[in-house]
Design an enzyme around this catalytic site. Structure first.
Site, PDB file in Angstrom:
ATOM      1  N   TYR A 180      -6.922  24.419 -23.640  1.00 20.44           N
ATOM      2  CA  TYR A 180      -7.213  24.726 -22.240  1.00 20.44           C
ATOM      3  C   TYR A 180      -6.088  25.508 -21.570  1.00 20.44           C
ATOM      4  O   TYR A 180      -4.921  25.320 -21.921  1.00 20.44           O
ATOM      5  CB  TYR A 180      -7.448  23.440 -21.451  1.00 20.44           C
ATOM      6  CG  TYR A 180      -8.630  22.630 -21.894  1.00 20.44           C
ATOM      7  CD1 TYR A 180      -9.626  23.162 -22.705  1.00 20.44           C
ATOM      8  CD2 TYR A 180      -8.769  21.295 -21.502  1.00 20.44           C
ATOM      9  CE1 TYR A 180     -10.710  22.390 -23.114  1.00 20.44           C
ATOM     10  CE2 TYR A 180      -9.857  20.535 -21.897  1.00 20.44           C
ATOM     11  CZ  TYR A 180     -10.808  21.083 -22.702  1.00 20.44           C
ATOM     12  OH  TYR A 180     -11.883  20.328 -23.097  1.00 20.44           O
ATOM     13  N   LEU A 230     -26.344  22.265 -13.120  1.00 22.26           N
ATOM     14  CA  LEU A 230     -26.997  21.114 -12.505  1.00 22.26           C
ATOM     15  C   LEU A 230     -26.471  20.801 -11.108  1.00 22.26           C
ATOM     16  O   LEU A 230     -26.781  19.754 -10.543  1.00 22.26           O
ATOM     17  CB  LEU A 230     -26.881  19.894 -13.420  1.00 22.26           C
ATOM     18  CG  LEU A 230     -27.818  19.936 -14.636  1.00 22.26           C
ATOM     19  CD1 LEU A 230     -27.463  18.857 -15.647  1.00 22.26           C
ATOM     20  CD2 LEU A 230     -29.277  19.810 -14.197  1.00 22.26           C
ATOM     21  N   LEU A 237     -22.593  18.355 -15.813  1.00 23.26           N
ATOM     22  CA  LEU A 237     -23.274  19.260 -14.878  1.00 23.26           C
ATOM     23  C   LEU A 237     -23.641  20.587 -15.539  1.00 23.26           C
ATOM     24  O   LEU A 237     -24.018  21.543 -14.852  1.00 23.26           O
ATOM     25  CB  LEU A 237     -22.413  19.504 -13.636  1.00 23.26           C
ATOM     26  CG  LEU A 237     -22.252  18.303 -12.702  1.00 23.26           C
ATOM     27  CD1 LEU A 237     -21.342  18.660 -11.526  1.00 23.26           C
ATOM     28  CD2 LEU A 237     -23.606  17.805 -12.200  1.00 23.26           C
ATOM     29  N   GLY A 244     -27.288  23.165  -9.058  1.00 19.60           N
ATOM     30  CA  GLY A 244     -28.348  23.950  -8.441  1.00 19.60           C
ATOM     31  C   GLY A 244     -27.881  25.270  -7.858  1.00 19.60           C
ATOM     32  O   GLY A 244     -28.689  26.046  -7.337  1.00 19.60           O
ATOM     33  N   LYS A 245     -26.598  25.576  -7.990  1.00 21.42           N
ATOM     34  CA  LYS A 245     -26.067  26.759  -7.305  1.00 21.42           C
ATOM     35  C   LYS A 245     -26.506  28.080  -7.924  1.00 21.42           C
ATOM     36  O   LYS A 245     -26.373  29.129  -7.293  1.00 21.42           O
ATOM     37  CB  LYS A 245     -24.544  26.701  -7.251  1.00 21.42           C
ATOM     38  CG  LYS A 245     -23.825  26.709  -8.588  1.00 21.42           C
ATOM     39  CD  LYS A 245     -22.335  26.482  -8.376  1.00 21.42           C
ATOM     40  CE  LYS A 245     -21.573  26.372  -9.692  1.00 21.42           C
ATOM     41  NZ  LYS A 245     -20.144  26.060  -9.461  1.00 21.42           N
ATOM     42  N   PHE A 285     -22.063  23.227 -17.110  1.00 16.19           N
ATOM     43  CA  PHE A 285     -21.356  24.412 -16.601  1.00 16.19           C
ATOM     44  C   PHE A 285     -21.667  24.671 -15.128  1.00 16.19           C
ATOM     45  O   PHE A 285     -21.614  25.808 -14.660  1.00 16.19           O
ATOM     46  CB  PHE A 285     -21.701  25.669 -17.403  1.00 16.19           C
ATOM     47  CG  PHE A 285     -21.267  25.675 -18.836  1.00 16.19           C
ATOM     48  CD1 PHE A 285     -20.450  24.683 -19.355  1.00 16.19           C
ATOM     49  CD2 PHE A 285     -21.680  26.690 -19.687  1.00 16.19           C
ATOM     50  CE1 PHE A 285     -20.057  24.689 -20.693  1.00 16.19           C
ATOM     51  CE2 PHE A 285     -21.292  26.710 -21.028  1.00 16.19           C
ATOM     52  CZ  PHE A 285     -20.488  25.710 -21.523  1.00 16.19           C
ATOM     53  N   GLY A 286     -22.022  23.632 -14.381  1.00 20.38           N
ATOM     54  CA  GLY A 286     -22.342  23.786 -12.976  1.00 20.38           C
ATOM     55  C   GLY A 286     -23.795  24.106 -12.691  1.00 20.38           C
ATOM     56  O   GLY A 286     -24.215  24.134 -11.530  1.00 20.38           O
ATOM     57  N   SER A 316     -19.434  18.171 -19.942  1.00 19.06           N
ATOM     58  CA  SER A 316     -20.438  19.060 -19.339  1.00 19.06           C
ATOM     59  C   SER A 316     -21.610  18.295 -18.736  1.00 19.06           C
ATOM     60  O   SER A 316     -22.774  18.659 -18.937  1.00 19.06           O
ATOM     61  CB  SER A 316     -20.952  20.092 -20.355  1.00 19.06           C
ATOM     62  OG  SER A 316     -19.956  21.029 -20.661  1.00 19.06           O
TER      63      SER A 316
END
Length: 345
Positions: free
Chosen positions: A53, A240, A235, A242-243, A237-238, A233
């Site tokens: 990372y 979930l 969400l 909804g964005k 990668f985001g 993960s």
């Protein structure tokens, strides 16, 4: 905050784990410190990182996330308050800047020493193998395909012996595996049992409303062998949050910045996400919190690894720990899952 005990240890970890892989690329050192401060205030005592990372992995940022955690430890003196997990990267084309070898003795020892130095600590609580050395299905591969030209030779015993020596030297306390399959998990467990070598305490695999493949084979291993999940993960990668619905590409969002991260961006994923968003809205919940609360509710879960690029996101993520999903809502989720099962590999 809720806590779970790591198997066969006296260590209790928060059911939410602070993920860190954006620090050093999407997030500055100051922002990483701010997130750690807030997470600790909210009762999170479990941080997960890796030598790889931040991601996407590149030579100029190698180990930056661990270094940010290390400077926070130095500034705050909070090392003893944190259960710290990190990982050694496996051999891959995108890790050539780290090393060209796999989990050989020299590589493992060098990786542990480098992580300790960056993290400014004398020990690592949970040391994980980031992904298998052998050819198998992980990182978006749905099924196993046999490769008759595979160069990997079974070295699980040697890996465990090297990690055993690191434990005896006080450099790591316990071990875990990641991105593993039922075969790999059982090989590590049986080898450790037969040879009285360190036993993996956890398996860190992807798990979310869009990817529940852990339930297919790993959930039984998890239950019968007491090998709980560190879910990453949650969400997707985001997705979930909804964005991205409706074709939106928010500025500075991960998929906007790194469009090659397509694992959760298929038409099937979007269709499922829309259905889950409707369920959440009808229940007066944000999709983010429903998605995280679902992962939090799983019986095989040890800890849910949440990640955020700002404190507002982190606050919403942490608040999911207080949400209990009704049986009716869970049945609605199952209906979507039955209709669009595991749209993300």
């Amino acid at each position: 905050m809720k806590y779970n005990q790591l198997a066969n240890t006296d260590i209790k970890v928060s059911q939410l784990c602070l993920g860190t892989m954006t620090w050093g690329q999407q997030n500055t050192e100051a922002e990483g410190h701010e997130q750690m401060d807030y997470a600790l205030e909210q009762g999170i005592n479990f941080f997960d990182t890796a030598e790889l990372y931040p991601v996407p992995a590149k030579a100029e940022t190698l180990g930056a996330t661990e270094s940010i955690i290390g400077t926070w430890f130095k500034k705050t003196g909070h090392r003893e308050k944190i259960v710290l997990a990190t990982k050694i990267a496996g051999k891959a084309a995108f890790t050539e800047h780290i090393r060209s070898s796999g989990f050989q003795k020299e590589a493992l020892n060098e990786a542990i020493e480098s992580s300790l130095k960056r993290l400014r600590t004398d020990y690592i609580d949970l040391y994980q193998l980031h992904w298998p050395e052998r050819n198998t299905n992980y990182f978006g591969k749905r099924g196993f395909r046999y490769d008759d030209g595979e160069a990997w030779k079974d070295n699980i015993r040697e890996v465990l012996e090297t990690l055993d020596n690191a434990i005896k030297a006080g450099k790591i306390r316990h071990i875990g595996i990641s991105n593993e399959t039922p075969w790999g998990a059982m090989r590590f467990l049986e080898e450790s049992k037969q040879l009285q070598l360190p036993r993996p305490l956890t398996v860190q695999n992807p798990y979310s409303l869009l990817n529940r493949q852990f339930e297919v084979g790993m959930a039984e291993v998890s239950h019968r062998e007491n090998l709980p999940l560190l879910a990453y993960s949650p969400l997707a990668f985001g997705v979930l949050s909804g964005k991205y619905l409706g074709g939106k590409m928010p500025e500075k969002a991960r998929i906007t910045l790194f469009p090659n991260y397509k694992r959760y961006s298929s038409v099937q994923c979007e269709n499922a996400t829309e259905k889950y968003a409707d369920i959440a809205k009808a229940q007066g919940l944000s999709l983010t919190q429903m998605a995280l609360a679902f992962v939090n509710s799983r019986p095989f879960l040890c800890s849910n690894i949440i990640g955020a690029t700002n404190v507002d996101q982190l606050k919403e993520n942490i608040a999911s720990i207080d949400i209990e999903l009704s049986e009716d809502l869970l049945q609605q989720i199952e209906a979507v899952h039955d209709e669009i099962p595991n749209p993300a590999p």
